[in-house]
Design a protein around this motif. Structure first.
Motif, mmCIF file in Angstrom:
data_model
loop_
_atom_site.group_PDB
_atom_site.id
_atom_site.type_symbol
_atom_site.label_atom_id
_atom_site.label_comp_id
_atom_site.label_asym_id
_atom_site.label_seq_id
_atom_site.Cartn_x
_atom_site.Cartn_y
_atom_site.Cartn_z
ATOM 1 N N ASP A 1 -13.082 69.755 -57.734
ATOM 2 C CA ASP A 1 -12.326 69.285 -56.578
ATOM 3 C C ASP A 1 -12.831 69.906 -55.279
ATOM 4 O O ASP A 1 -12.421 69.480 -54.194
ATOM 5 C CB ASP A 1 -10.828 69.550 -56.759
ATOM 6 C CG ASP A 1 -10.499 71.022 -56.893
ATOM 7 O OD1 ASP A 1 -11.391 71.788 -57.302
ATOM 8 O OD2 ASP A 1 -9.355 71.412 -56.599
ATOM 9 N N LEU A 2 -13.732 70.891 -55.362
ATOM 10 C CA LEU A 2 -14.413 71.370 -54.150
ATOM 11 C C LEU A 2 -15.417 70.341 -53.645
ATOM 12 O O LEU A 2 -15.857 70.428 -52.491
ATOM 13 C CB LEU A 2 -15.134 72.693 -54.439
ATOM 14 C CG LEU A 2 -14.240 73.921 -54.649
ATOM 15 C CD1 LEU A 2 -15.087 75.123 -55.043
ATOM 16 C CD2 LEU A 2 -13.437 74.220 -53.393
ATOM 17 N N ALA B 1 -20.767 74.970 -52.790
ATOM 18 C CA ALA B 1 -21.552 74.803 -54.012
ATOM 19 C C ALA B 1 -21.595 76.102 -54.803
ATOM 20 O O ALA B 1 -21.505 76.096 -56.040
ATOM 21 C CB ALA B 1 -22.966 74.343 -53.666
ATOM 22 N N VAL B 2 -21.730 77.230 -54.106
ATOM 23 C CA VAL B 2 -21.706 78.525 -54.781
ATOM 24 C C VAL B 2 -20.360 78.733 -55.470
ATOM 25 O O VAL B 2 -20.281 79.267 -56.580
ATOM 26 C CB VAL B 2 -21.995 79.667 -53.778
ATOM 27 C CG1 VAL B 2 -21.693 81.021 -54.396
ATOM 28 C CG2 VAL B 2 -23.440 79.606 -53.317
ATOM 29 N N ILE C 1 -17.342 66.825 -63.719
ATOM 30 C CA ILE C 1 -17.089 65.622 -62.922
ATOM 31 C C ILE C 1 -17.188 66.031 -61.460
ATOM 32 O O ILE C 1 -16.313 66.718 -60.926
ATOM 33 C CB ILE C 1 -15.704 65.038 -63.242
ATOM 34 C CG1 ILE C 1 -15.596 64.708 -64.729
ATOM 35 C CG2 ILE C 1 -15.446 63.784 -62.411
ATOM 36 C CD1 ILE C 1 -14.245 64.185 -65.154
ATOM 37 N N SER C 2 -18.264 65.626 -60.806
ATOM 38 C CA SER C 2 -18.554 66.111 -59.461
ATOM 39 C C SER C 2 -19.410 65.109 -58.709
ATOM 40 O O SER C 2 -20.124 64.301 -59.328
ATOM 41 C CB SER C 2 -19.288 67.461 -59.551
ATOM 42 O OG SER C 2 -19.730 67.902 -58.288
ATOM 43 N N GLU C 3 -19.315 65.172 -57.391
ATOM 44 C CA GLU C 3 -20.194 64.364 -56.550
ATOM 45 C C GLU C 3 -21.459 65.129 -56.176
ATOM 46 O O GLU C 3 -22.201 64.713 -55.289
ATOM 47 C CB GLU C 3 -19.438 63.912 -55.302
ATOM 48 C CG GLU C 3 -18.272 62.985 -55.627
ATOM 49 C CD GLU C 3 -17.544 62.469 -54.399
ATOM 50 O OE1 GLU C 3 -18.014 62.748 -53.275
ATOM 51 O OE2 GLU C 3 -16.510 61.802 -54.558
ATOM 52 N N GLY C 4 -21.700 66.248 -56.876
ATOM 53 C CA GLY C 4 -22.946 66.977 -56.706
ATOM 54 C C GLY C 4 -22.978 67.806 -55.439
ATOM 55 O O GLY C 4 -22.028 67.864 -54.661
ATOM 56 N N PHE C 5 -24.104 68.466 -55.235
ATOM 57 C CA PHE C 5 -24.292 69.284 -54.036
ATOM 58 C C PHE C 5 -25.779 69.332 -53.722
ATOM 59 O O PHE C 5 -26.642 69.156 -54.584
ATOM 60 C CB PHE C 5 -23.728 70.696 -54.223
ATOM 61 C CG PHE C 5 -23.853 71.227 -55.616
ATOM 62 C CD1 PHE C 5 -25.029 71.783 -56.076
ATOM 63 C CD2 PHE C 5 -22.774 71.134 -56.487
ATOM 64 C CE1 PHE C 5 -25.129 72.257 -57.368
ATOM 65 C CE2 PHE C 5 -22.870 71.611 -57.780
ATOM 66 C CZ PHE C 5 -24.063 72.175 -58.223
ATOM 67 N N SER C 6 -26.077 69.581 -52.471
ATOM 68 C CA SER C 6 -27.466 69.574 -52.017
ATOM 69 C C SER C 6 -28.226 70.745 -52.612
ATOM 70 O O SER C 6 -27.757 71.882 -52.597
ATOM 71 C CB SER C 6 -27.517 69.633 -50.488
ATOM 72 O OG SER C 6 -28.847 69.710 -50.041
ATOM 73 N N SER D 1 -29.404 79.671 -58.344
ATOM 74 C CA SER D 1 -28.112 79.790 -59.022
ATOM 75 C C SER D 1 -28.013 78.804 -60.180
ATOM 76 O O SER D 1 -27.469 79.129 -61.247
ATOM 77 C CB SER D 1 -26.975 79.552 -58.027
ATOM 78 O OG SER D 1 -26.977 80.521 -57.007
ATOM 79 N N MET D 2 -28.526 77.600 -59.995
ATOM 80 C CA MET D 2 -28.462 76.603 -61.063
ATOM 81 C C MET D 2 -29.336 77.007 -62.248
ATOM 82 O O MET D 2 -28.958 76.806 -63.400
ATOM 83 C CB MET D 2 -28.881 75.232 -60.531
ATOM 84 C CG MET D 2 -27.848 74.567 -59.633
ATOM 85 S SD MET D 2 -28.138 72.808 -59.371
ATOM 86 C CE MET D 2 -29.733 72.850 -58.565
#
Length: 731
Positions: free
Chosen positions: A130-131, A247-248, A273-278, A296-297
């Motif tokens: 939800d972030l 994202a962090v 379930i996410s819209e991802g991050f740059s 981090s990934m």
């Protein structure tokens, strides 16, 4: 038959320490997790192979595979195919909620069977980011999760629904109880503080500076294209920093959850379930450079691989035309060279980049990314299919793999020699063994805390927990929580004054549906008994009154862990309970209070010869907390119905149905019968008591009694309410 039994109000006011008998519960055998191992003498990996139609291939042999570490071929030392027992049920098999008999969409589902450790086949952590979830996507995510819980969950599935934007008591959320999971789904809301906005794409419009001065700089001159680009770049860097921070936060939450999953049984997966991050930063010239998110990934992927966790990613945005102008875009008012003049291209780039992070996490851990697909449940269903089985294979590494002078990432490549097959596996690992990085609680307090949050706790000390919600005639709501402690597993010492005393540490936590803890303070307790009291305690047992600091309506999980100070032995117990909001005037039931009688005792009670239910040593509290009953005994239950509707000058029209389940399967389903409330003084609080006989033909095991109440005067969606209690039948 009606039973004159102690009311709930009187029961919860019993003494906080009482003595009763208890049957010892057997300890289940430990379950060893052997999916992924990284040690100096074995690298063991799980591998999934599918055909061109996406179906799993299960008949391959060791000679059909080739394993490479950093490009060097390895000899396969062990090989097998693991099938998750019971997990290969077809996805379209009707469940209790899909049965054609249940035509009423408001029908009460069967109570979920509580899984034992050895019964867990698959463990799912469904993480709602939800972030990074837009308002548009939230509705579809909620709808898909409800469908997954009601229709796609299978026997042996242990599931948690966790949000990244709130406090996460991750482990306590894992359950097979659909009521608890649906309560968590109700808490999935759009987070206005997150990195995603109202819509999937922010509307294109003139930037702030363009609107204020029409493209004129602070000296009154027409701003150059370069100056506008510099302003846009500065704004972009600010936005990039904000997005990186969120994202962090998401990656940190995933890391915490994976560490918890590492200790759980079954085939483990995390569905993000996410819209991802740059994953990249962009300088003024437009060049892309990796940012801290990439590192981090990679670290997260290594942790997931070592924890035997497969990550599946689902983009709820579906198929989007990100490069097209949308109705809310105002591209005609943007100035040449301003932030809005090429926003369609930037929007397309950001959309693709955000999905790259989802692809990376899935591919690096052997999972599948579900992007550009309209249908979240398609991805959820494919995950359950993909978790049906896997190949387990390993090889013996050489000395270079763990060379301390070359702390590097070791790349793994696995090939299938047969054509037209796709193989998915974990991409590699850092040159450090599991033993070197694994964090195992060592000191007593760490072990106690670990037992508190684990869904299976600890069983060195036998504990039972039961919490009761009720509302009195002054409209005051109460929670009383009781813990049974087996004294035979505690250490007692005799002091100089002739008292027997025992010391233990106890920690209790109450988690709401967001996973936030109301209290988790460790307290030290000492109990002292005279010689006579000690004899009773050893013969019968201890009931401990657990203070409950909250009463706000919500869905909660109560957890408790206890540790004997002398030996360090630990026991833990938990219970899910919903605290209703009675002000909404919705039909509601209190928790059940139960008691056991022998047939001889029951005959005397029926004849009015032995009705001692109001005696000071009444055992209804013990039976309710411990919940172990003998076959052939009489099982009584009592509860209160709140907010029953009544017409002018008429009593409520209520019906009760009794349903008995064994390990989630129906055993007895009684016919609905009317409730006579003519002798009730308060129709808004109707006390009900009744009894059933536990047949001698019932097999020992775990059961649940469910009471379903129908209010004939209420509207259809508010006509039904239910309450259940789990118990064990012993010989």
């Amino acid at each position: 038959m009606k039973l004159s039994i102690l009311t709930l109000t009187a029961i919860v006011l019993l003494l906080s320490v009482s003595v009763f008998a208890q049957t010892t519960q057997p300890t289940p055998p430990p379950v060893e997790d052997d999916v992924v191992k990284i040690s100096t003498n074995l690298i063991q990996l799980d591998v999934v192979v599918t055909d061109k139609n996406g179906k799993q291939v299960t008949d391959l042999k060791p000679e059909d595979f080739e394993i490479y570490e950093n490009g060097k071929k390895q000899d396969v030392s062990n090989f097998s195919y693991i099938l998750a027992n019971g997990a290969n049920k077809p996805a379209d098999t009707p469940t209790a909620e899909q049965s054609p008999k249940e035509k009423n969409k408001y029908a009460i589902p069967a109570p979920s069977a509580k899984l034992r450790l050895e019964q867990v086949r698959r463990t799912y952590a469904i993480v709602v980011d939800d972030l990074g979830l837009s308002f548009d996507s939230t509705y579809f995510v909620q709808k898909a999760l409800r469908k997954f819980i009601n229709e796609q969950m299978q026997d042996g599935d242990l599931v948690a629904i966790i949000k990244t934007g709130v406090g996460i008591g991750a482990l306590q959320s894992f359950t097979s109880d659909k009521r608890q999971l649906l309560a968590a789904v109700d808490k999935v809301k759009w987070n206005p503080q997150g990195r995603a906005g109202i819509n999937t794409f922010e509307p294109i419009s003139p930037n702030f500076e363009d609107e204020i001065n029409g493209g004129i700089d602070y000296q009154g001159k027409v701003k150059t294209v370069a100056g506008t680009q510099e302003s846009a770049a500065a704004q972009g860097r600010a936005d990039q920093f904000r997005n990186e921070s969120f994202a962090v936060g998401t990656l940190g939450a995933l890391s915490y959850i994976i560490r918890g999953l590492r200790e759980l049984p079954g085939r483990k997966s995390l569905m993000l379930i996410s819209e991802g991050f740059s994953s990249f930063s962009f300088d003024v010239s437009g060049r892309a450079t990796p940012n801290r998110i990439v590192d981090s990934m990679r670290t997260l992927a290594d942790l997931a691989n070592r924890s035997s966790v497969v990550i599946y990613t689902i983009d709820p945005r579906g198929l989007r035309a990100e490069g097209m102008a949308l109705a809310q875009d105002d591209i005609t008012s943007t100035f040449p060279g301003s932030a809005g003049s090429n926003s369609r291209e930037q929007r397309a780039d950001k959309f693709i980049d955000s999905q790259q992070s989802l692809r990376y996490l899935a591919y690096e851990t052997g999972g599948i990314p579900f992007v550009n697909q309209n249908g979240i449940n398609y991805g959820l269903n494919k995950v359950t299919e993909d978790q049906n089985g896997y190949y387990l294979m390993g090889y013996q590494p050489d000395a270079e793999t763990f060379d301390p002078k070359r702390a590097k990432f070791n790349n793994i490549t696995i090939k299938v020699t047969r054509p037209d097959f796709k193989v998915r596996y974990r991409s590699g690992f850092f040159g450090i063994t599991d033993k070197e990085i694994r964090q195992i609680p060592q000191n007593p307090r760490q072990k106690l805390t670990a037992a508190l949050v684990s869904p299976f706790g600890a069983d060195e000390i036998n504990l039972s927990l039961y919490s009761i919600f009720y509302n009195d005639d002054r409209d005051r709501s109460f929670i009383r929580s009781f813990v049974y402690i087996d004294p035979k597993e505690l250490t007692f010492k005799l002091d100089n004054e002739g008292f027997y005393h025992t010391e233990f540490n106890i920690v209790a936590a109450v988690y709401n549906s967001d996973g936030a803890s109301a209290n988790n303070k460790i307290n030290s307790q000492t109990l002292k008994f005279t010689k006579e009291q000690f004899a009773r305690v050893q013969r019968n047992g201890i009931i401990y009154n657990l203070p409950v600091p909250i009463i706000k309506p919500d869905a909660y999980q109560f957890r408790i862990a206890l540790q004997d100070t002398a030996t360090g032995k630990i026991g833990a117990a938990s219970q899910f309970i919903e605290i209703p909001d009675l002000s909404k005037k919705k039909l509601t039931l209190s928790n059940l209070v139960v008691k056991q009688y022998s047939l001889d005792e029951w005959k005397k009670i029926s004849l009015g010869q032995n009705d001692n239910t109001n005696a000071p040593d009444n055992s209804a509290l013990l039976d309710t907390v411990v919940r172990k009953f003998k076959r052939g005994s009489v099982f009584t239950y009592a509860f209160i119905i709140y907010n029953a509707k009544s017409a002018a000058g008429q009593k409520p029209q209520l019906q009760m149905q009794v349903r008995l389940f064994r390990e989630g399967k129906p055993v007895v389903e009684g016919a609905p019968s009317p409730i006579n409330s003519s002798d009730q003084k308060d129709s808004s609080r109707i006390e009900v008591s009744n009894a059933i006989t536990l047949g001698t033909d019932l097999s020992p095991g775990d059961y649940a009694l469910q009471i379903v109440i129908t209010d004939k005067l209420a509207k259809e969606k508010n006509q039904l309410a239910a309450q259940s209690i789990d118990f064990e039948i012993v010989q």
